[in-house]
Design an enzyme around this catalytic site. Structure first.
Site, mmCIF file in Angstrom:
data_model
loop_
_atom_site.group_PDB
_atom_site.id
_atom_site.type_symbol
_atom_site.label_atom_id
_atom_site.label_comp_id
_atom_site.label_asym_id
_atom_site.label_seq_id
_atom_site.Cartn_x
_atom_site.Cartn_y
_atom_site.Cartn_z
ATOM 1 N N ASP A 111 -16.520 39.146 -7.318
ATOM 2 C CA ASP A 111 -15.307 40.082 -6.702
ATOM 3 C C ASP A 111 -14.079 39.543 -6.550
ATOM 4 O O ASP A 111 -13.026 40.220 -6.459
ATOM 5 C CB ASP A 111 -16.010 41.132 -6.135
ATOM 6 C CG ASP A 111 -16.115 40.414 -4.654
ATOM 7 O OD1 ASP A 111 -16.189 39.396 -4.467
ATOM 8 O OD2 ASP A 111 -16.706 41.123 -3.524
ATOM 9 N N HIS A 112 -14.038 38.364 -6.108
ATOM 10 C CA HIS A 112 -12.871 37.849 -5.653
ATOM 11 C C HIS A 112 -11.990 37.011 -6.472
ATOM 12 O O HIS A 112 -10.665 36.926 -6.304
ATOM 13 C CB HIS A 112 -13.231 36.902 -4.439
ATOM 14 C CG HIS A 112 -13.605 37.199 -3.199
ATOM 15 N ND1 HIS A 112 -14.233 38.426 -2.738
ATOM 16 C CD2 HIS A 112 -13.022 37.021 -1.853
ATOM 17 C CE1 HIS A 112 -14.312 38.407 -1.629
ATOM 18 N NE2 HIS A 112 -13.700 37.868 -0.871
ATOM 19 N N ASP B 186 -19.233 36.678 4.008
ATOM 20 C CA ASP B 186 -17.798 37.480 3.657
ATOM 21 C C ASP B 186 -17.693 38.200 5.174
ATOM 22 O O ASP B 186 -18.799 38.891 5.944
ATOM 23 C CB ASP B 186 -17.715 38.417 2.523
ATOM 24 C CG ASP B 186 -16.194 39.028 2.517
ATOM 25 O OD1 ASP B 186 -15.445 38.418 1.565
ATOM 26 O OD2 ASP B 186 -15.880 39.767 3.318
ATOM 27 N N ARG C 164 -6.910 44.328 6.353
ATOM 28 C CA ARG C 164 -6.309 42.949 6.976
ATOM 29 C C ARG C 164 -5.067 43.098 6.514
ATOM 30 O O ARG C 164 -4.596 43.346 5.655
ATOM 31 C CB ARG C 164 -7.097 42.037 6.460
ATOM 32 C CG ARG C 164 -6.832 40.881 7.345
ATOM 33 C CD ARG C 164 -7.981 39.818 7.202
ATOM 34 N NE ARG C 164 -9.078 40.199 7.963
ATOM 35 C CZ ARG C 164 -10.304 39.689 7.887
ATOM 36 N NH1 ARG C 164 -10.365 38.851 6.975
ATOM 37 N NH2 ARG C 164 -11.207 39.709 8.774
ATOM 38 N N SER D 54 -11.099 35.993 7.813
ATOM 39 C CA SER D 54 -11.923 35.792 6.829
ATOM 40 C C SER D 54 -13.089 34.720 7.359
ATOM 41 O O SER D 54 -12.787 33.808 8.081
ATOM 42 C CB SER D 54 -11.514 35.466 5.609
ATOM 43 O OG SER D 54 -10.620 36.517 5.006
ATOM 44 N N ARG E 30 -14.475 32.461 5.730
ATOM 45 C CA ARG E 30 -14.337 31.141 4.830
ATOM 46 C C ARG E 30 -14.809 29.902 5.444
ATOM 47 O O ARG E 30 -13.950 29.624 6.394
ATOM 48 C CB ARG E 30 -13.262 31.204 4.057
ATOM 49 C CG ARG E 30 -11.998 30.929 4.746
ATOM 50 C CD ARG E 30 -10.671 30.986 3.919
ATOM 51 N NE ARG E 30 -10.693 32.439 3.358
ATOM 52 C CZ ARG E 30 -9.680 33.188 3.467
ATOM 53 N NH1 ARG E 30 -8.478 32.633 3.843
ATOM 54 N NH2 ARG E 30 -9.244 34.268 2.892
#
Length: 776
Positions: A123-124, A188, A471, A666, A668
């Site tokens: 999806d990213h 995520d 965000r 995020s 990440r």
């Protein structure tokens, strides 16, 4: 309970009392894709009995779900805010950007198959440029190497794979995998979306996911529990989004750190299941570990319509014991919100906790000098793309069209999943959006995460956008630091897009139709769930083969997108002395600042290439500039990654220094991997965001906080930092630090939250190294 149950819920009542169904209930699958994995309620109930007898007090819902997943319910120490819990999550979910690194780490572990149900969601990596179909096809071509790697690796190691175009990970989880009482980790930060279906769904780094997929316990500091008591009823222009926007205003972006947000009270009944998911999703913006709602009738209806009536029936058996908070349970803090008095909010710019009631938006915007003209309106994303969200926006669109009005500005719609897209297309909503002037984007994250090839403004041009996303940090959506992004409900975004200006209040202000007559927009309405059921659309799921042993995974050594990982070096057992300060960061430093997204997403599987974005968005305290620091070896000014590479080549170990809530945003893990890869050994700050602190520890970095926050001022760009007596490092014991500035020095204390096992991660060089040691 709601007075009027949906037909599906009534049907479920009949199923639930069927003795045959009750007999078969223990074999109910966790999802329609995983027949071999059944609901764990019986086991969870037994563990909960053990914990409840030990604690001998009423338990919150969060505690029930969390403690029933303890690896050792009989022996685990349990103190909110203090103990480190060892847990056994039910499943793992990963999106394509983070899955690359997680799977590369899993490959290096040498294991043959994941130990728990796990999925990958593409999806990213889909950039919004023209429209859904064209953007999707373009993304498939550009990212073929990565998508193929994820698909083949998933097949080999037993993961479910959701192809590009399937939708956003959190929407797919809600539609197919989430269930009441679930404990899930996801790579995520908006994984908490699943709390809308009564599960504890927690955002983590990829290394945590590897632990769980490798059948090792997952560690979490026992969270505190913040209760949000809801009274009244959602109505009119107010929506579920406004609940979390209000909570964000109250708690701020770090007020939920170290806590689970638990919603309860009579007001819960007026919020749909997907509305509850919206609220939980954006709980990530206040730093919360996760958020959840108690099992309720709205969840039953949603489970039934999404083909999971058996799960709802099984959950009902455990509703009082496992899926509802005990009477008189104690919260660490309680927030009261009266939904009858709650009005629509618009939060921003630049931070999701700066709230403006809709009747104050114009006044506040003018006072603060925000650009009043709105350039683009955007609805959808993982936060607000449900059938109900789309339907309520369509009611506003139809009202405007009936008066001859369309969107005055570009208006983008992002369906959250292929199922949502197909259903709203079948029900005529996409056609109506198109008549309004909307562009329907791909079923993907798109502009919400910076995957937006925006052309209408130049970088540096001051402008305003309004979104229904979660965000709105600087440059988050379009990489333009001058873009003022406001976050609000999709209904308010739609209404503001008709006028194209921040000084419009749809609750009070009138519009002029195409015949010159004044009118007011009607309050939005929309069906909670589609009357005809959901249309699944195109089949986008690939199940793994029963045996993946013959599947081969290979990575081209010359690839610019993927890179096999090399283990980090172990600690040599010596103190870290005379460390150089790479950068002293001033102000907010999110994971976006440390490891930018947008165009950098394509390098998520190649650690060396993506490390070229390290700290490029952080403000250097020495000159108040971004991506410009002085190389202490040669006194030359250069980009942060370039200086770090020079230090690494010359074996100069370094630290980075920051302020409060360092690493918010995020989940990440690249923001931790990159400093480690380029020679960093410690990050010293005033305070950390939860996920990022854990990510740093996982990669073998020392995550340290000033015992006295004012000691931040003692460190200069030219300082030399020594971390002493590391051989005596122990849980709860501060680390001695010496700061040398020219001929003078200061000795300070640095705190840490490392427990015994996490100290072993540091000594081994990383958590993955430690896992390999244990497996041997």
């Amino acid at each position: 309970m709601l007075k009027r149950l949906s037909q599906t819920a009534v049907k479920l009542r009949k199923i639930a009392v069927n003795p045959l169904m009750r007999h078969k209930a223990s074999g109910v699958a966790m999802s329609n894709f995983e027949a071999g994995h059944t609901l764990p309620y019986e086991q969870l109930s037994e563990k909960l009995d053990c914990v409840a007898s030990r604690l001998n007090r009423p338990l919150t819902l969060s505690e029930k779900v969390l403690y029933s997943h303890l690896q050792d319910p009989a022996g685990q120490e349990i103190k909110r805010g203090e103990s480190y819990l060892l847990l056994n999550p039910d499943r793992v979910a990963m999106q394509d950007a983070t899955a690359q690194m997680a799977l590369l780490q899993f490959i290096s572990s040498g294991l043959n198959k994941v130990a728990v149900p796990s999925t990958v969601h593409c999806d990213h990596l889909i950039e919004a440029q023209v429209c859904g179909e064209q953007d999707l096809e373009r993304a498939k071509k550009l990212n073929k190497e990565v998508f193929d790697f994820l698909a083949i690796t998933s097949a080999k190691y037993g993961l479910g794979f959701w192809k590009p175009g399937s939708g956003i990970i959190h929407q797919i989880i809600l539609e197919n995998y989430a269930f009441p009482g679930l404990l899930m980790i996801g790579t995520d930060s908006h994984t908490p979306n699943g709390g809308g279906l009564g599960g504890l769904c927690i955002g983590v780094g990829g290394a945590d996911a590897v632990d769980v997929m490798a059948n090792m316990p997952w560690e979490l500091k026992c969270p505190q529990v913040i209760g949000v008591h809801l009274t009244g009823k959602i109505s009119g222009w107010t929506s579920a989004k406004d609940v979390i926007l209000k909570v964000a205003e109250i708690l701020t972006v770090k007020g939920g750190t170290g806590a689970i947000i638990e919603y309860h009270g009579p007001g819960v009944e007026s919020i749909s299941c997907t509305g509850q998911a919206t609220i939980c999703n954006m709980g990530a913006e206040i730093g919360a570990t996760t958020s959840l709602f108690p099992f309720n009738e709205r969840m039953i209806s949603y489970l039934c319509v999404t083909g999971r009536a058996e799960i709802a029936a099984e959950a009902q058996k455990y509703q009082n014991k496992l899926l509802t908070p005990d009477k008189d349970c104690k919260y660490d803090r309680v927030i009261e919100i009266d939904l009858d008095k709650l009005q629509p909010l618009v939060n921003g710019p630049y931070t999701p906790d700066l709230a403006h009631p809709i009747d104050k938006l114009a006044e506040n915007s003018k006072k603060n000098g925000y650009p009043m003209e709105i350039k683009v309106g955007l609805i959808g994303s993982c936060t607000n793309s449900s059938y109900e969200d789309m339907g309520r926006c369509i009611s506003i669109v139809k009202d405007a069209l009936s008066h001859g009005l369309k969107a005055k500005i570009p208006f983008n719609v992002t369906p959250g999943s292929e199922q949502i897209r197909a259903t709203i297309e079948r029900d005529g909503m996409i056609d109506t959006f198109t008549k309004f002037g909307a562009t329907v984007l791909a079923n993907a994250c798109g502009p919400c995460i910076g995957q937006w090839d925006r052309k209408d403004v130049k970088k540096g041009e001051k402008n305003t956008i309004v979104t229904s996303y979660n965000r709105n940090f600087t440059g988050r959506n379009d990489a333009n630091p001058a873009t003022h992004c406001f976050v609000t409900s999709p209904e308010i975004v739609t209404a503001l897009s008709i006028v194209g200006c921040l000084d419009f209040n749809p609750l009070k202000d009138e519009l002029t139709d195409d015949k010159g007559k004044k009118f007011k927009l009607k309050a939005p309405t929309g069906e909670e769930l589609p009357a005809k059921g959901f249309d699944p659309g195109e089949h986008t799921y690939s199940a793994p083969p029963k045996d993946g042993a013959k599947v081969k995974v290979s990575v081209d050594p010359k690839s610019k997108r993927l890179q096999i990982l090399k283990p980090f070096e172990k600690w040599d057992g010596k103190d870290l002395t005379d460390l150089t300060v790479l950068i002293k960061v001033k102000g907010k430093c999110t994971t976006d600042h440390i490891s930018a997204a947008g165009p950098w997403l394509k390098y998520r599987g190649h650690l060396d290439n993506i490390s070229n974005n390290m700290f490029i968005g952080a403000t250097n305290a020495e000159n108040n500039e971004m991506n410009k620091i002085k190389n202490q070896r040669n006194s030359e000014w250069a980009a942060v990654p370039d200086v770090a590479r020079d230090y690494k080549a010359n074996k100069v170990k370094w630290v980075a220094v920051g302020e409060d809530n360092y690493g918010e945003g995020s989940s990440r893990e690249h923001a931790a991997l990159e400093p480690r890869h380029l020679g960093g050994v410690a990050i010293i700050v005033k305070s950390f965001a939860r996920i990022h602190e854990t990510n740093l520890k996982k990669q073998g970095l020392l995550a340290l906080t000033f015992a006295n926050a004012s000691d931040y001022d003692k460190i200069q760009p030219t300082s030399k930092i020594s971390l002493l007596n590391l051989k005596d490092m122990a849980p709860g014991n501060p680390i001695d630090c010496e700061i040398k500035n020219g001929g003078s020095s200061d000795k300070i204390k640095l705190n840490h939250s490392f427990n015994t096992e996490q100290i072993e991660w540091f000594k081994a060089g990383s958590a993955l190294n430690r896992m390999k040691e244990k497996l041997k």
